[in-house]
Design a protein around this motif. Structure first.
Motif, PDB file in Angstrom:
ATOM      1  N   ARG A 153      -9.184  35.927   3.465  1.00  0.00           N
ATOM      2  CA  ARG A 153     -10.089  35.045   4.199  1.00  0.00           C
ATOM      3  C   ARG A 153     -10.085  33.671   3.554  1.00  0.00           C
ATOM      4  NH1 ARG A 153     -13.286  38.406   7.296  1.00  0.00           N
ATOM      5  NH2 ARG A 153     -13.251  40.526   6.464  1.00  0.00           N
ATOM      6  N   SER A 197      -5.586  40.054   8.548  1.00  0.00           N
ATOM      7  CA  SER A 197      -6.466  41.185   8.284  1.00  0.00           C
ATOM      8  C   SER A 197      -5.742  42.512   8.504  1.00  0.00           C
ATOM      9  CB  SER A 197      -7.736  41.109   9.127  1.00  0.00           C
ATOM     10  OG  SER A 197      -7.460  40.576  10.382  1.00  0.00           O
ATOM     11  N   ASP A 198      -5.985  43.420   7.595  1.00  0.00           N
ATOM     12  CA  ASP A 198      -5.460  44.794   7.635  1.00  0.00           C
ATOM     13  C   ASP A 198      -3.958  44.841   7.890  1.00  0.00           C
ATOM     14  OD1 ASP A 198      -8.025  45.652   7.203  1.00  0.00           O
ATOM     15  OD2 ASP A 198      -8.486  45.692   9.345  1.00  0.00           O
ATOM     16  N   ASP A 238      -3.648  47.508   3.923  1.00  0.00           N
ATOM     17  CA  ASP A 238      -4.935  46.866   4.259  1.00  0.00           C
ATOM     18  C   ASP A 238      -5.031  45.434   3.731  1.00  0.00           C
ATOM     19  OD1 ASP A 238      -5.680  49.382   5.225  1.00  0.00           O
ATOM     20  OD2 ASP A 238      -6.348  49.979   3.218  1.00  0.00           O
ATOM     21  N   ALA A 252     -10.539  34.865   8.812  1.00  0.00           N
ATOM     22  CA  ALA A 252      -9.640  35.892   8.309  1.00  0.00           C
ATOM     23  C   ALA A 252      -8.234  35.538   8.764  1.00  0.00           C
ATOM     24  CB  ALA A 252     -10.047  37.262   8.829  1.00  0.00           C
ATOM     25  N   ARG A 306      -3.414  39.796  12.889  1.00  0.00           N
ATOM     26  CA  ARG A 306      -3.367  41.245  13.062  1.00  0.00           C
ATOM     27  C   ARG A 306      -2.026  41.681  13.623  1.00  0.00           C
ATOM     28  NH1 ARG A 306      -7.975  43.793  12.600  1.00  0.00           N
ATOM     29  NH2 ARG A 306      -9.824  42.491  12.348  1.00  0.00           N
ATOM     30  N   THR A 363      -5.766  41.800   3.426  1.00  0.00           N
ATOM     31  CA  THR A 363      -6.666  40.877   4.129  1.00  0.00           C
ATOM     32  C   THR A 363      -6.874  39.648   3.263  1.00  0.00           C
ATOM     33  OG1 THR A 363      -7.830  42.709   5.145  1.00  0.00           O
ATOM     34  CG2 THR A 363      -8.970  40.613   5.137  1.00  0.00           C
TER      35      THR A 363
END
Lengths: 255, 337
Positions: A12, A20-21, A8, A17, A229, A10
Motif C-alpha cells: 500500500r 494486493s494478494d 499474498d 493498494a 489484482r 500486498t
C-alpha cells in the motif's frame, strides 16, 4: 523446491493498494509473462521481488530463502537480476566497465587488495574481466566493448542491459518491458535473443511486456493484473480469448 | 618506441627535487611553493574522488584536513618535542625521523574516521542536502578545535618546527620536501589503483545511476563509506603535512575558504579526472605565485580567468577524461600498473 514463491503479496502507498494478494510460483526454467494495462502494478511487483520496495504484507521466498529485510544488492546476489523499463546503464562508463561493475557481489577482494594489487586482486580481476568478455561475446557485443552506452543505438543499449543482467549469472531474470521503444526489426531480434538466452543459460525469465507479439510468441504462462489484482492467468491462447482480459484492456462496453 | 618506467621516473624526480633543495639550487621560497603545490595536489585529487567520481557536492574538505593537521601535530609534538602543552617529549627526539611520517598516517587515520560524520548521512541523503551536511561537518570540526584549550584553542598549536629540526639533527636533508613528495605520490598512486579497479568503478556507478548500482549487486553504502573515508583520510595527510611545513596550525585556516579552494581545483581540472585534478592544482598554485607581483589585483585576475575558463570549457580543463585519453600517444611512453 520452487525457485520463487510469492504469497499474498500486498503493498500500500498511503491508502492505495498498488498490489494486493499477488501470488506466483516458479519451479525453475519457465518463461512467464506479466501483463496488464498501464498503472496496473506490474513494475511494483518487480520492485518488490528485487527488494526495492518493502511489501506491506505477504512473503517472497527465493530459492528457499525469504527476501524480507534484504537490501536490493543482497537480493541480486541470491540470483535475481533485472533490467529496467527505461534503460538504466551507467552511461559514461564503457560497455566492459558496465559489466565489470555488475559483478560486484563476487569481487572476492577488499579495498586494501586494490591498493597493493595483491595476488588475490590480480586473480579475481582477471577472472572478472574474462567472464565479462565472455558475456559480451555471447551477446555479440564484441565490437562495442569499449564504447560508451550513450553512443549506442537504443536497441543495442537494451542488449547491453540484458548482457549486464546476465553477467550476474542469475537464476531468475526479470525483464521490465524489454521491447519498449524498439522498432519492429529490433523487436524480432529481441524475441530471438530472449529465446536464445532462455535456452542457453537455462534460467527462469519473467517479463513485463505491452507488445502482444513478444508476449504471445515467448511466454509459456501469462498472468494478467489490473488495479493490483490478478484477473486472469493461463497459456497465451487462453489469455487472448479471456473476456476479463479483453475488458481490462479495451474497457467495458456498458460504461 | 621505448617505454619508460613510471616508478623510476617518479623516484628520479623526487631525488632531483630533494637534491636541489639540499644544495640550495632552489631558494626557500621556491621550496615552500613546491611543497604547497604538492599539498594542493593531494587536496584536489582526494576531493575529486567525492565531487568528481562520486558526484556528491562535498564542501567541507578542509575540516578533515584540520583533523589530520591537529592529530599528527599533537602526536609528533607530544612524542618528539618539548612543549608547553605536554612538557618533556615521551620519546627521544631522534626517533622523529621514523615517527613523523607515522604521525601523518595517524592523522590521516583519525581524519578517515571523522569522515564517517559525512559518510553515514550520505546513506540516506544526497545532492544539495548532503552538501549542507558536509558544510556542517566542517564547522563542527573547526569549533571543536577552537574550543579545545589544551591544544591552544583559537590561538593555534605549534612546536612542529622542533620536530622537524630534531629530524634535521639526525640527518640534514630536506625532510619535509621528501615526505611531501612521497605522500603526494602515494595519494595519486592509491587513488589511481582504486579508481581503475572493478571495486572503484562502483564509485562511478553510484554517481551515474545509484538505483541501477544497487540492483546490480553493488553495495552502495559500502562504496560511499570507502569513498568518504579514503577522501577524508588523504585530506588528513595533506593537513598534517601543511602543519609540519608551517610549524604552526590554527583552526581558522581550515574554514570554508580552504574547502572552496579545493573545490575550485576539482572543478577547474574537470570532474572525475585524476590527471585533471593534478593539473589544476599545479595551475592554481602556479598562477597564484606568478601573479603575486600584481598584488591585490591578483584576486581579480584569477577569478576572472576562472569565469572565462568556465565560459569556454564548462566541463573543466580535462572534462571527465584523463590525460592519456586526450593524448593517446602518451600511452606509448609509459606503462602504468
Amino acid at each position: 523446491m520452487a525457485l520463487l514463491e510469492i504469497k499474498d503479496l500486498t503493498i500500500r502507498f498511503g491508502g492505495l493498494a498498488a498490489v494486493s494478494d499477488f501470488e506466483c510460483e516458479f519451479a525453475g526454467g519457465e518463461l512467464m509473462g506479466l501483463i496488464g494495462p498501464n498503472g496496473a502494478g506490474k513494475t511494483t511487483v518487480f520492485n518488490m521481488v528485487s527488494g526495492f520496495y518493502k511489501p506491506t504484507s505477504g512473503s517472497i521466498v527465493f530459492d528457499g530463502r525469504g527476501t524480507a529485510g534484504l537490501k536490493p544488492h543482497q537480493v541480486t546476489a541470491l540470483g535475481v537480476a533485472r533490467t529496467f523499463q527505461n534503460i538504466r546503464l551507467w552511461k559514461e562508463m564503457s560497455v566492459l566497465d558496465n559489466i565489470r561493475v555488475a559483478q560486484y557481489y563476487r569481487l572476492g577482494y577488499g579495498v586494501a587488495d586494490c591498493f597493493f594489487r595483491s595476488r588475490r586482486y590480480m586473480e579475481r580481476e582477471s577472472a572478472i574481466e574474462r567472464t565479462s568478455r565472455e558475456v559480451i561475446d555471447a551477446l555479440e557485443l564484441t565490437r562495442y566493448t569499449d564504447e560508451m552506452p550513450t553512443n549506442l543505438p537504443y536497441g543495442l543499449q537494451r542488449r547491453v542491459e540484458i548482457a549486464r543482467a546476465l553477467s550476474l549469472r542469475p537464476k531468475l531474470l526479470l525483464l521490465d518491458e524489454p521491447a519498449a521503444g524498439l522498432n519492429s526489426a529490433d523487436v524480432e531480434g529481441l524475441i530471438s535473443l530472449i529465446r536464445w538466452v532462455h535456452e542457453e543459460y537455462k534460467l527462469s525469465i519473467w517479463m513485463i511486456e505491452h507488445q502482444m507479439k513478444v508476449v504471445m510468441s515467448l511466454c509459456q504462462w501469462i498472468k494478467v493484473i489490473d488495479f493490483g489484482r490478478i484477473i486472469a492467468e493461463g497459456t497465451p491462447e487462453q489469455i487472448q480469448s479471456n473476456p476479463e482480459v479483453i475488458k481490462a484492456y479495451l474497457g467495458d462496453e456498458n460504461i | 618506441m621505448q617505454r619508460y618506467n613510471v616508478p623510476v621516473l617518479v623516484c628520479l624526480a623526487g631525488l632531483a627535487l630533494c637534491l636541489a633543495s639540499q644544495y640550495g639550487w632552489l631558494d626557500l621560497y621556491v621550496q615552500t611553493t613546491i611543497m604547497f603545490l604538492f599539498i594542493n595536489v593531494i587536496m584536489s585529487t582526494s576531493l575529486n574522488l567525492i565531487n568528481g567520481n562520486m558526484g556528491e557536492f562535498a564542501c567541507g574538505h578542509a575540516g578533515f584536513m584540520c583533523v589530520g593537521a591537529y592529530v599528527s601535530s599533537i602526536v609528533s609534538v607530544a612524542l618528539f618535542a618539548k612543549s608547553s602543552y605536554f612538557g618533556e617529549p615521551l620519546l627521544d627526539p631522534s626517533w622523529a625521523v621514523v615517527g613523523m611520517p607515522l604521525s601523518l598516517l595517524a592523522g590521516g587515520a583519525v581524519a578517515a574516521v571523522t569522515g564517517l560524520l559525512v559518510a553515514f548521512p550520505s546513506f540516506r541523503t544526497r545532492g544539495d542536502y548532503l552538501a549542507i551536511v558536509t558544510l556542517a561537518a566542517n564547522y563542527i570540526i573547526m569549533s571543536v578545535f577552537v574550543n579545545l584549550d589544551t591544544v591552544g584553542g583559537p590561538r593555534g598549536f605549534m612546536g612542529m618546527k622542533k620536530v622537524v629540526s630534531a629530524m634535521n639533527d639526525v640527518l640534514d636533508i630536506p625532510w619535509m620536501m621528501l615526505w611531501t613528495f612521497a605522500f603526494t605520490v602515494f595519494t595519486v598512486f592509491i587513488l589511481r589503483r582504486f579508481l581503475w579497479s572493478s571495486l572503484g568503478k562502483g564509485v562511478m556507478a553510484v554517481h551515474q545511476d545509484e538505483i541501477a548500482a544497487e540492483i546490480m549487486s553493488v553495495n552502495t553504502n559500502r562504496i560511499k563509506l570507502v569513498a568518504f573515508m579514503l577522501s577524508s583520510g588523504l585530506a588528513g595527510i595533506a593537513g598534517g603535512l601543511l602543519a609540519h611545513i608551517m610549524g604552526y596550525v590554527n583552526p581558522s585556516a581550515f574554514g570554508i575558504l580552504k574547502s572552496t579552494e579545493a573545490m575550485v581545483m576539482v572543478y577547474l581540472g574537470g570532474m572525475g579526472s585524476l590527471t585533471g585534478a593534478v593539473l589544476s592544482a599545479v595551475l592554481m598554485t602556479g598562477l597564484g605565485e606568478v601573479l603575486r607581483p600584481l598584488g591585490i589585483l591578483k584576486w581579480v585576475v584569477i577569478p576572472l580567468l576562472l569565469v572565462l575558463l568556465m565560459q569556454f570549457r564548462p566541463a573543466g580543463i580535462m572534462g571527465n577524461r584523463e590525460l592519456a585519453d586526450v593524448f593517446p600517444r602518451l600511452r606509448r611512453f609509459y606503462k602504468f600498473k
